[in-house]
Design a protein around this motif. Structure first.
Motif, mmCIF file in Angstrom:
data_model
loop_
_atom_site.group_PDB
_atom_site.id
_atom_site.type_symbol
_atom_site.label_atom_id
_atom_site.label_comp_id
_atom_site.label_asym_id
_atom_site.label_seq_id
_atom_site.Cartn_x
_atom_site.Cartn_y
_atom_site.Cartn_z
ATOM 1 N N GLY A 138 0.812 -1.210 0.000
ATOM 2 C CA GLY A 138 0.000 0.000 0.000
ATOM 3 C C GLY A 138 0.844 1.259 0.000
ATOM 4 O O GLY A 138 0.547 2.231 -0.701
ATOM 5 N N GLU A 139 1.923 1.241 0.762
ATOM 6 C CA GLU A 139 2.805 2.410 0.837
ATOM 7 C C GLU A 139 3.545 2.636 -0.474
ATOM 8 O O GLU A 139 3.697 3.774 -0.921
ATOM 9 C CB GLU A 139 3.796 2.258 1.996
ATOM 10 N N ALA A 141 2.483 1.722 -3.438
ATOM 11 C CA ALA A 141 1.494 2.201 -4.408
ATOM 12 C C ALA A 141 1.173 3.674 -4.173
ATOM 13 O O ALA A 141 1.042 4.450 -5.135
ATOM 14 C CB ALA A 141 0.234 1.348 -4.331
ATOM 15 N N HIS A 142 1.040 4.079 -2.915
ATOM 16 C CA HIS A 142 0.779 5.482 -2.591
ATOM 17 C C HIS A 142 1.893 6.373 -3.137
ATOM 18 O O HIS A 142 1.643 7.385 -3.793
ATOM 19 C CB HIS A 142 0.645 5.639 -1.077
ATOM 20 N N TYR A 161 -3.193 5.001 -6.683
ATOM 21 C CA TYR A 161 -3.922 5.316 -5.446
ATOM 22 C C TYR A 161 -4.999 4.269 -5.161
ATOM 23 O O TYR A 161 -5.205 3.878 -4.013
ATOM 24 C CB TYR A 161 -4.550 6.704 -5.524
ATOM 25 N N ALA A 164 -3.259 1.372 -3.774
ATOM 26 C CA ALA A 164 -2.848 1.646 -2.386
ATOM 27 C C ALA A 164 -4.012 1.390 -1.437
ATOM 28 O O ALA A 164 -3.838 0.776 -0.379
ATOM 29 C CB ALA A 164 -2.347 3.083 -2.255
ATOM 30 N N VAL A 169 -3.061 0.748 2.778
ATOM 31 C CA VAL A 169 -2.131 1.851 2.961
ATOM 32 C C VAL A 169 -2.342 2.434 4.355
ATOM 33 O O VAL A 169 -3.443 2.414 4.898
ATOM 34 C CB VAL A 169 -2.326 2.920 1.858
ATOM 35 N N SER A 172 -5.160 5.917 4.761
ATOM 36 C CA SER A 172 -6.131 5.738 3.681
ATOM 37 C C SER A 172 -6.947 7.000 3.412
ATOM 38 O O SER A 172 -7.356 7.242 2.276
ATOM 39 C CB SER A 172 -7.049 4.557 3.980
ATOM 40 N N VAL A 175 -4.937 9.175 1.048
ATOM 41 C CA VAL A 175 -4.924 8.577 -0.298
ATOM 42 C C VAL A 175 -6.286 8.777 -0.955
ATOM 43 O O VAL A 175 -6.365 9.124 -2.141
ATOM 44 C CB VAL A 175 -4.525 7.090 -0.252
#
Length: 180
Positions: A138-139, A141-142, A161, A164, A169, A172, A175
């Motif tokens: 998730g991190e 992807a963010h 996003y 993520a 993430v 959230s 994001v």
């Protein structure tokens, strides 16, 4: 004579192994105490003491996880003090010292965030390129979304996003705000 030699050799091996294990435990304990002092100095906001303790950990226990974590902590303190070059150098050092996937992933995330904050989206993308995200999916992807925004690719940012959010993430709401 050969039996006595074998016994002596066997005893030497046993005592040598015990001495090595004892030495390793002592080194670990010393590093642990120094790392605790480092954490206390960082929490107390005493940057000079923290820097000295981090340097001591790194120089005396270079091949241990304590040195890697000290370098990560030192990079954070340096970044907060505005010394991005020193922080980047510390993060790059950690990447060269460890083969632990989790520490490498965390370090790459921090380094790429630093590079992006300096306006170097290409370097940030390169830092993340080809890296297995693991538990930090998730991190990663963010951050990939933020890099895409910096590069003007809003379609890729939206996809990153959304990825993520699907991969737990940490923040959230932030994001989701960026996605909206």
């Amino acid at each position: 004579a050969s039996v006595i030699g074998g016994i002596v050799l066997g005893l030497a091996a046993v005592f040598g192994w015990k001495a090595w294990v004892g030495y390793q435990a002592e080194v670990g304990e010393q590093a642990s105490v120094l790392f605790e002092r480092l954490a206390n100095s960082i929490n107390a906001g005493t940057g000079e003491a923290a820097a000295a303790q981090a340097e001591q950990l790194i120089s005396e226990f270079e091949s241990t996880p304590y040195a890697w974590f000290a370098a990560l902590a030192q990079a954070k303190v340096q970044l907060e003090a505005g010394d991005t070059a020193a922080a980047r150098e510390r993060l790059e050092w950690v990447l060269t010292q460890t083969d632990q996937p989790g520490i490498q992933q965390l370090t790459r995330l921090r380094l790429a965030r630093l590079q992006l904050s300096e306006g170097d989206a290409a370097a940030a993308a390169n830092t993340l390129d080809g890296v297995e995200a693991g538990a930090f999916g998730g991190e990663f992807a963010h951050l990939e979304g933020d890099i895409a925004v910096a590069e003007g690719d809003l379609v890729a940012a939206r996809i990153a996003y959304e990825h993520a959010l699907q991969n737990d993430v940490g923040n959230s709401r932030l994001v989701q705000m960026k996605l909206d």
